[in-house]
Scaffold this motif. Structure first.
Motif, PDB file in Angstrom:
ATOM      1  N   GLU A 157      37.759  39.410  45.023  1.00 50.06           N
ATOM      2  CA  GLU A 157      37.217  38.191  44.356  1.00 50.06           C
ATOM      3  C   GLU A 157      38.489  37.023  44.356  1.00 50.06           C
ATOM      4  OE1 GLU A 157      33.088  36.498  42.045  1.00 50.06           O
ATOM      5  OE2 GLU A 157      34.113  38.271  41.347  1.00 50.06           O
ATOM      6  N   GLU A 159      41.213  37.460  45.700  1.00 49.16           N
ATOM      7  CA  GLU A 159      41.648  37.884  47.222  1.00 49.16           C
ATOM      8  C   GLU A 159      41.131  36.786  47.842  1.00 49.16           C
ATOM      9  OE1 GLU A 159      43.935  39.495  48.432  1.00 49.16           O
ATOM     10  OE2 GLU A 159      44.395  41.056  47.253  1.00 49.16           O
ATOM     11  N   VAL A 160      40.018  36.846  47.878  1.00 49.92           N
ATOM     12  CA  VAL A 160      38.929  35.645  48.252  1.00 49.92           C
ATOM     13  C   VAL A 160      39.228  34.446  48.038  1.00 49.92           C
ATOM     14  CG1 VAL A 160      36.190  34.849  49.389  1.00 49.92           C
ATOM     15  CG2 VAL A 160      37.078  37.224  49.216  1.00 49.92           C
ATOM     16  N   MET A 161      39.134  33.868  46.721  1.00 47.82           N
ATOM     17  CA  MET A 161      40.030  32.959  46.444  1.00 47.82           C
ATOM     18  C   MET A 161      41.343  31.968  46.893  1.00 47.82           C
ATOM     19  SD  MET A 161      39.888  32.888  41.956  1.00 47.82           S
ATOM     20  CE  MET A 161      38.937  34.211  41.637  1.00 47.82           C
ATOM     21  N   LEU A 163      42.207  32.924  49.481  1.00 44.60           N
ATOM     22  CA  LEU A 163      42.107  32.570  50.677  1.00 44.60           C
ATOM     23  C   LEU A 163      41.638  31.472  50.511  1.00 44.60           C
ATOM     24  CD1 LEU A 163      42.312  34.518  53.254  1.00 44.60           C
ATOM     25  CD2 LEU A 163      39.402  34.791  53.398  1.00 44.60           C
ATOM     26  N   SER A 164      40.761  30.769  49.582  1.00 45.56           N
ATOM     27  CA  SER A 164      40.173  30.011  49.606  1.00 45.56           C
ATOM     28  C   SER A 164      40.791  28.976  49.280  1.00 45.56           C
ATOM     29  CB  SER A 164      38.201  29.779  48.786  1.00 45.56           C
ATOM     30  OG  SER A 164      37.788  30.848  49.000  1.00 45.56           O
TER      31      SER A 164
END
Lengths: 337, 337
Positions: A157, A159-161, A163-164
């Motif tokens: 989560e 890492e995606v955060m 990225l976003s």
């Protein structure tokens, strides 16, 4: 594989030496476990895995698992497999990160993806993650499995955060903290929590070790972010400015952007959001950070989390383990000087 | 999310209908679990995950978990979470596969990587894998965790194996079988093994369900490979030849290459190993396969594994579950006609 902490002649390394010495015997077994568990008849797997694993990372996370087990008087053998599992989770993250970041280098060597391709980095990462869970199952503690699988979810989560939020210079300090709590501190916290669980310690003691790890993880990441710009010296040197070139928004940037003039904010937008970086831009970035004390204050923030980390351990009685774990916090922060 | 099996008017779909009907109630709960477990405050996660999960896959793997639990008279609720975990493991593999294969399409839609980038596909895959393990932990069966984490390792090994053997037209049938046993059949086997474990069945019954799944998985993959060239008709149609264009060595190729002339082997080397594909090459490939009965024999091989799959279940007494599971094997193979 033998060298756990590269012994350059830095005074700060003396701070981690007692911890390294205390876990030395167990660490040999962790290294053997890592070596045997990267084995596969599919020869590409040990090649890719060992390229990264043997490249001289500090193995700080497995050291913490061993040390918190030691602090809690654990006498079984499960901590060795869990320490190896923690290192595998970390290595899997690094392999996947390199693909995500298009990195060309990792720990001073070519990133695995440059040698074997993105495919191998993704799949060997998956293999290591699978092996990590297999080792946890072998240890047989459902509570440890819970802690480590929850960490795996939170890391992804985070890492995606990241990225976003990538390339958004207006990221707040809180938003940035949420990212590093998830992507870095969650694994530090889990690494420190499983030892006391195995040792059958009280909820309060388990929570104390977890808090030690979580705050140390935040401090560690903040110092890494400062070090990417040369640490407190903010001088050009080897590898300085990697985050700048990749457009990564870290705390030194967050602080410089907020404290900066309109012209400076335009500079950060051009270089980080648009990726238009020309000659002299890194020097200007460093000078601007210096002007706003962005690196000193990033280190100050790290000190705050380091202090929380040390205090979390205060409910344990004095012991060589406790002292060595305290020194490890000083080590993590001292790296920036 | 509602439609589990796309109800085109194919006679073969009638073969899977009884199984779909038997698990319908549980499947609704699996779908709810999938939906709630892809939820995250990091909005990119449910977006990416649901793009793929809601795109009308058959959910054959979770159906098998529910059905083998039903066959074994399981009355608890753990099979729902494990079925969702199995689907998450499968979805994570698809997301990572798309990155590995540089795929542009998946299930007739743009692959997630085309919409959100490789980064998101890698990281959301990691998130789903983490959530899968978290759900297994919640179910609390260490034996099921062992089965599923071992499968995760074997799947990754199979994918790397496939990568290492990629574009080698001299791959043997045995080597190819080893790849699909690992990358496809291992998850089918695990999906079918956890039901009887939860139900507390005997070793022999657990092994029977596992064997049912493993052999069905091999048959399923072989039929997929034949379908990629149009199945028994070997006619050009929608999506025919994707494997050919990607240079994937599957059984129809392995058989055609071995049975072919020197000139034909040169053709396969040029098109698959060197990737030099021109106009008329796919047509020539199909004609060559027809000449050597490569597709019919791939389907025949699938029939062999299907028969083993059906026989594995023979030690269970007659029941609607058993009949529906037998029909599912016929369904898997009948797709090629």
């Amino acid at each position: 594989m033998g060298v756990v902490v590269p012994l350059e002649e830095k005074p700060v390394d003396r701070l981690i030496a007692p911890l390294v010495k205390l876990v030395a015997g167990d660490m040999t077994r962790v290294n053997q476990t890592i070596l045997s568990r990267t084995g596969s008849e599919v020869t590409m797997i040990p090649e890719v895995a060992n390229h990264l694993i043997s490249s001289g990372g500090k193995r700080l996370r497995p050291i913490l698992t061993l040390a918190t087990a030691g602090l809690c008087g654990y006498e079984g053998g499960g901590h060795v497999k869990l320490a190896a599992a923690v290192e595998f989770m970390h290595t899997a993250t690094l392999l996947h990160d390199d693909v995500v970041d298009d990195s060309e280098m990792r720990r001073g060597k070519a990133a695995a993806r440059m040698l074997w391709g993105n495919e191998a980095s993704v799949l060997v990462g998956d293999f290591l993650l699978g092996q990590a869970f297999k080792m946890m199952v072998e240890v047989g503690s459902m509570q440890c499995l819970d802690v480590l699988s929850s960490a795996a979810v939170i890391i992804a989560e985070g890492e995606v955060m990241q990225l976003s939020a990538a390339k958004d210079t207006e990221t707040t300090e809180d938003a940035y903290l949420a990212v590093i709590r998830a992507k870095t501190a969650a694994l530090f916290a889990a690494a420190c929590e499983v030892g006391p669980i195995l040792a059958g310690r009280s909820k309060a003691e388990i929570a104390a070790c977890r808090a030690y790890g979580a705050n140390l993880g935040v401090a560690f990441q903040l110092i890494d972010d400062a070090l990417d710009y040369g640490g407190s010296s903010a001088k050009l040197g080897k590898n300085v400015g990697d985050d700048f070139r990749e457009g990564k928004i870290t705390l030194p940037i967050v602080l410089s952007f907020r404290r900066g003039s309109q012209a400076e904010r335009e500079f950060w937008r051009r270089t980080l959001e648009k990726g238009e970086i020309g000659e002299g831009d890194l020097e200007f970035a460093l000078a601007t950070m210096k002007k706003h004390r962005a690196l000193e204050d990033t280190i100050e923030r790290a000190r705050h989390y380091g202090a929380m980390s040390v205090d979390a351990l205060e409910l344990f009685p004095a012991s060589p383990w406790k002292q060595a774990l305290r020194d490890a916090v000083e080590f993590a922060i001292g790296r920036a000087h």
